[in-house]
Design a protein around this motif. Structure first.
Motif, PDB file in Angstrom:
ATOM      1  N   LEU A  13       0.829  -1.203   0.000  1.00  0.00           N
ATOM      2  CA  LEU A  13       0.000   0.000   0.000  1.00  0.00           C
ATOM      3  C   LEU A  13       0.863   1.254   0.000  1.00  0.00           C
ATOM      4  N   VAL A  14       1.918   1.225   0.830  1.00  0.00           N
ATOM      5  CA  VAL A  14       2.841   2.361   0.866  1.00  0.00           C
ATOM      6  C   VAL A  14       3.504   2.531  -0.497  1.00  0.00           C
ATOM      7  N   ASN A  15       3.898   1.403  -1.092  1.00  0.00           N
ATOM      8  CA  ASN A  15       4.538   1.460  -2.403  1.00  0.00           C
ATOM      9  C   ASN A  15       3.630   2.107  -3.438  1.00  0.00           C
ATOM     10  N   ILE A 129      27.212   9.701  -1.141  1.00  0.00           N
ATOM     11  CA  ILE A 129      27.653   8.301  -1.079  1.00  0.00           C
ATOM     12  C   ILE A 129      27.459   7.742   0.325  1.00  0.00           C
ATOM     13  N   VAL A 130      27.902   8.506   1.327  1.00  0.00           N
ATOM     14  CA  VAL A 130      27.799   8.056   2.722  1.00  0.00           C
ATOM     15  C   VAL A 130      26.337   7.910   3.131  1.00  0.00           C
ATOM     16  N   CYS A 131      25.523   8.900   2.780  1.00  0.00           N
ATOM     17  CA  CYS A 131      24.102   8.855   3.152  1.00  0.00           C
ATOM     18  C   CYS A 131      23.392   7.661   2.517  1.00  0.00           C
ATOM     19  N   LEU A 132      23.635   7.432   1.237  1.00  0.00           N
ATOM     20  CA  LEU A 132      22.977   6.320   0.551  1.00  0.00           C
ATOM     21  C   LEU A 132      23.429   4.972   1.097  1.00  0.00           C
ATOM     22  N   ALA A 133      24.718   4.870   1.430  1.00  0.00           N
ATOM     23  CA  ALA A 133      25.245   3.606   1.960  1.00  0.00           C
ATOM     24  C   ALA A 133      24.572   3.249   3.284  1.00  0.00           C
ATOM     25  N   TYR A 134      24.534   4.186   4.220  1.00  0.00           N
ATOM     26  CA  TYR A 134      23.958   3.881   5.533  1.00  0.00           C
ATOM     27  C   TYR A 134      22.435   3.856   5.509  1.00  0.00           C
ATOM     28  N   TRP A 135      21.829   4.605   4.615  1.00  0.00           N
ATOM     29  CA  TRP A 135      20.377   4.517   4.479  1.00  0.00           C
ATOM     30  C   TRP A 135      19.972   3.099   4.095  1.00  0.00           C
ATOM     31  N   GLY A 136      20.663   2.521   3.127  1.00  0.00           N
ATOM     32  CA  GLY A 136      20.374   1.153   2.728  1.00  0.00           C
ATOM     33  C   GLY A 136      20.599   0.154   3.850  1.00  0.00           C
ATOM     34  N   ALA A 149       7.087  -1.411   6.653  1.00  0.00           N
ATOM     35  CA  ALA A 149       6.149  -0.360   6.252  1.00  0.00           C
ATOM     36  C   ALA A 149       6.720   1.045   6.432  1.00  0.00           C
ATOM     37  N   VAL A 150       7.264   1.340   7.623  1.00  0.00           N
ATOM     38  CA  VAL A 150       7.750   2.699   7.889  1.00  0.00           C
ATOM     39  C   VAL A 150       8.967   3.047   7.042  1.00  0.00           C
ATOM     40  N   PRO A 151       9.991   2.164   6.961  1.00  0.00           N
ATOM     41  CA  PRO A 151      11.109   2.480   6.057  1.00  0.00           C
ATOM     42  C   PRO A 151      10.654   2.692   4.614  1.00  0.00           C
ATOM     43  N   LYS A 152       9.651   1.914   4.196  1.00  0.00           N
ATOM     44  CA  LYS A 152       9.136   2.097   2.840  1.00  0.00           C
ATOM     45  C   LYS A 152       8.396   3.422   2.724  1.00  0.00           C
ATOM     46  N   PHE A 153       7.700   3.816   3.795  1.00  0.00           N
ATOM     47  CA  PHE A 153       7.012   5.106   3.784  1.00  0.00           C
ATOM     48  C   PHE A 153       8.020   6.238   3.625  1.00  0.00           C
ATOM     49  N   ILE A 154       9.151   6.111   4.317  1.00  0.00           N
ATOM     50  CA  ILE A 154      10.203   7.132   4.196  1.00  0.00           C
ATOM     51  C   ILE A 154      10.745   7.164   2.769  1.00  0.00           C
ATOM     52  N   ARG A 155      11.026   5.973   2.218  1.00  0.00           N
ATOM     53  CA  ARG A 155      11.621   5.900   0.874  1.00  0.00           C
ATOM     54  C   ARG A 155      10.627   6.314  -0.210  1.00  0.00           C
ATOM     55  N   TYR A 184      18.859  18.517  -3.363  1.00  0.00           N
ATOM     56  CA  TYR A 184      18.571  17.147  -3.791  1.00  0.00           C
ATOM     57  C   TYR A 184      19.333  16.145  -2.933  1.00  0.00           C
ATOM     58  N   MET A 185      20.599  16.417  -2.697  1.00  0.00           N
ATOM     59  CA  MET A 185      21.418  15.524  -1.874  1.00  0.00           C
ATOM     60  C   MET A 185      20.973  15.540  -0.414  1.00  0.00           C
ATOM     61  N   ALA A 186      20.587  16.715   0.080  1.00  0.00           N
ATOM     62  CA  ALA A 186      20.173  16.840   1.480  1.00  0.00           C
ATOM     63  C   ALA A 186      18.949  15.988   1.786  1.00  0.00           C
ATOM     64  N   VAL A 187      18.074  15.803   0.819  1.00  0.00           N
ATOM     65  CA  VAL A 187      16.879  14.987   1.014  1.00  0.00           C
ATOM     66  C   VAL A 187      17.262  13.566   1.444  1.00  0.00           C
ATOM     67  N   TYR A 188      18.311  13.015   0.846  1.00  0.00           N
ATOM     68  CA  TYR A 188      18.723  11.645   1.176  1.00  0.00           C
ATOM     69  C   TYR A 188      19.409  11.571   2.541  1.00  0.00           C
ATOM     70  N   GLY A 189      20.020  12.683   2.952  1.00  0.00           N
ATOM     71  CA  GLY A 189      20.548  12.735   4.314  1.00  0.00           C
ATOM     72  C   GLY A 189      19.427  12.695   5.338  1.00  0.00           C
ATOM     73  N   VAL A 190      18.347  13.421   5.063  1.00  0.00           N
ATOM     74  CA  VAL A 190      17.173  13.409   5.944  1.00  0.00           C
ATOM     75  C   VAL A 190      16.566  12.006   5.992  1.00  0.00           C
ATOM     76  N   ALA A 191      16.481  11.343   4.845  1.00  0.00           N
ATOM     77  CA  ALA A 191      15.919   9.985   4.795  1.00  0.00           C
ATOM     78  C   ALA A 191      16.743   9.017   5.630  1.00  0.00           C
TER      79      ALA A 191
END
Length: 505
Positions: A13-15, A129-136, A149-155, A184-191
């Motif tokens: 549903l989130v997707n 690079i750092v943000c995307l690595a640790y976000w994953g 559900a919540v991680p998917k809601f964030i993504r 644009y990059m800051a958005v992924y840091g927030v995520a």
């Protein structure tokens, strides 16, 4: 499989909410407010950072699913598991970020002729690079704890809503190109930070650990697994981004922007997999750890069929409306050049839906080292096919190259799965679904084209959608899908009777 479907409903549903937002963003906001050149720049920056981030992770996202069952014990803080999944990417940063800096000259030279904009943002990629690595890593850790559900809601939702603000601000000239890239990059840091905050609420995030808990055989297995996945990721990540990078280098960011929009429409097809695979992977890992091959094989077949039903149906709905989609979107005539990109990328996603869970089983089994035997061959095939087909057919050639490489890759992997694990994703339901897809595409050819593309889209989707749902249900293509529909219908009827009884009182 019933539990997999139930637990993935929220994620699905989130997707779909995220997909709706992403569709509106990509088809109407990005195409309206961003020139094709900036769409290409944005995509190359993200994909280049993601490529390095994947290497920086040192296979951590795969290791989490494979080894979490060995550490799992919430009363003991999962035996320091969180510390180890922080440590590995940190080591990866110390290795691959300096390597990225050392390779500046050839990387810049690759883009300089047709896409010189990338040169000015070379160093900007490091924090991304750092943000995307640790976000994953944080998202996968949440998945391992059976919370998707919540991680998917964030993504799928939060990130896309934030990006809308970035695109509109740039389109209205509230920020310049540098401000656009930085935002644009800051958005992924927030995520990344939001996902870490959520993980800290549902699982132990302590840095306490005891190295002695990891005995010598387990340590050896972890090291071997990590090394193999790093080498495999080096080939597979390059292969996955190769088309976009070669288009940017050979044809420029404007063509890359058209390809990106078309590619996005094709990737909508893989939405169901984003929910089903994460919730199925821990179950597969646990079954293989116990040596329960029967459960693993049954899971393989049911996941493959469920994903094929969903992805195949989406592929048909998108393709029958492809001309309407380009007519509706702003600057659609510019992006219509990507029509056949949608078709070939869409087909590759359908093939992936059927066969990719076999890769999950290989990764969690003792045969994971087999991935090394073909990953570099496939990388070579991807480079060769793109090199040959892009000059011939432009961005459509890149999409064909992706489909060819995808088919060869997954068929070879499936050969290993059948040979070593004795698991087969195909069933009579697979054949039935292929027939349903063919019949629906044939039905579309019989439908008249309306002058108004909005009405044509509505009526075509309604007829094809209803016919497809009926064929899948009454044709008993998937037992799990039918069970889910029956369960939902029974609940709706029960609630209706309950409300009726209350009304009579």
């Amino acid at each position: 499989m019933g539990i997999v479907i139930r637990q993935s409903i929220k994620g699905t549903l989130v997707n779909y909410v995220g997909t709706f937002i992403g569709f509106v963003t990509t088809m109407f906001i990005v195409t309206k407010f961003l020139p094709a050149e900036d769409v290409g720049l944005r995509s190359v920056i993200y994909e280049a950072a993601l490529l390095v981030a994947t290497l920086v992770q040192l296979g951590t996202t795969s290791s989490i699913m494979r080894y979490f069952p060995y550490f799992k014990d919430k009363t003991k803080g999962h035996n320091g598991f969180f510390f180890y999944i922080l440590l590995l990417p940190l080591v990866g940063c110390a290795v691959f970020i300096p390597l990225y800096l050392l390779l500046k000259q050839p990387i810049v030279a690759f883009f300089s002729e047709s896409s010189p904009l990338f040169t000015g943002y070379f160093y900007w990629l490091i924090p991304l690079i750092v943000c995307l690595a640790y976000w994953g890593v944080f998202e996968t850790y949440s998945n391992a704890n059976m919370r998707i559900a919540v991680p998917k809601f964030i993504r799928e939702v939060v990130v896309r809503l934030l990006l809308i603000g970035v695109y509109v601000a740039y389109g209205l000239h509230l920020v310049g190109r540098d401000g656009f890239v930085a935002s644009y990059m800051a958005v992924y840091g927030v995520a990344m930070l939001l996902t870490l905050l959520y993980v800290s609420r549902i699982a132990p995030v302590t840095l306490r650990h005891d190295f002695s808990y990891i005995n010598r055989p387990l340590r050896k297995d972890i090291v071997n697994y990590t090394l193999i996945w790093v080498i495999g990721a080096l080939g597979s990540t390059i292969l996955g981004k190769l088309d976009l990078f070669m288009i940017s280098s050979d044809l420029g960011f404007a063509s890359a922007g058209v390809y990106t929009i078309a590619f996005y429409m094709g990737t909508v097809i893989e939405i169901p997999s984003r929910s089903i695979t994460p919730i199925s992977s821990p179950i597969a890992a646990e079954a293989l750890r116990r040596g329960d091959m029967t459960e693993a094989r049954q899971l393989h077949q049911k996941v493959s069929l469920t994903e094929f039903v969903a992805s195949g149906f989406l592929f048909v709905l998108i393709w029958v409306n492809i001309d309407n989609i380009f007519s509706i979107m702003p600057n659609g005539e510019v992006y219509r050049a990507g029509k056949w990109v949608v078709f070939f990328i869409g087909l590759s996603k359908v093939v992936t839906a059927i066969l990719h869970f076999g890769t999950v089983l290989i990764g969690f089994s003792r045969y994971y080292h087999w991935t090394l035997y073909f990953v570099f061959i496939l990388t070579g095939l991807g480079i060769l096919s793109n090199w040959l087909l892009i000059p011939l057919w432009g961005i459509s050639g890149a999409a064909i190259a992706t489909l060819v490489t995808c088919c060869v890759s997954y068929l070879f992997q499936q050969w290993i799965v059948m040979r070593k694990i004795k698991s087969n994703p195909f069933s009579m339901g697979t054949v039935k679904m292929a027939v349903v897809m063919g019949l629906l595409l044939g039905l579309d050819c019989l439908l008249p084209v309306l002058d108004n593309y909005w009405w044509d889209c509505v009526y075509r989707t309604a007829i094809i959608g209803l016919a497809g749902c009926a064929a899948i249900y009454f044709g008993k293509v998937s037992e799990d899908v039918n069970d889910l529909v029956n369960t939902v219908v029974k609940k709706v009827i029960a609630r209706s009777k309950e409300q009726e009884a209350r009304g009579k009182k």
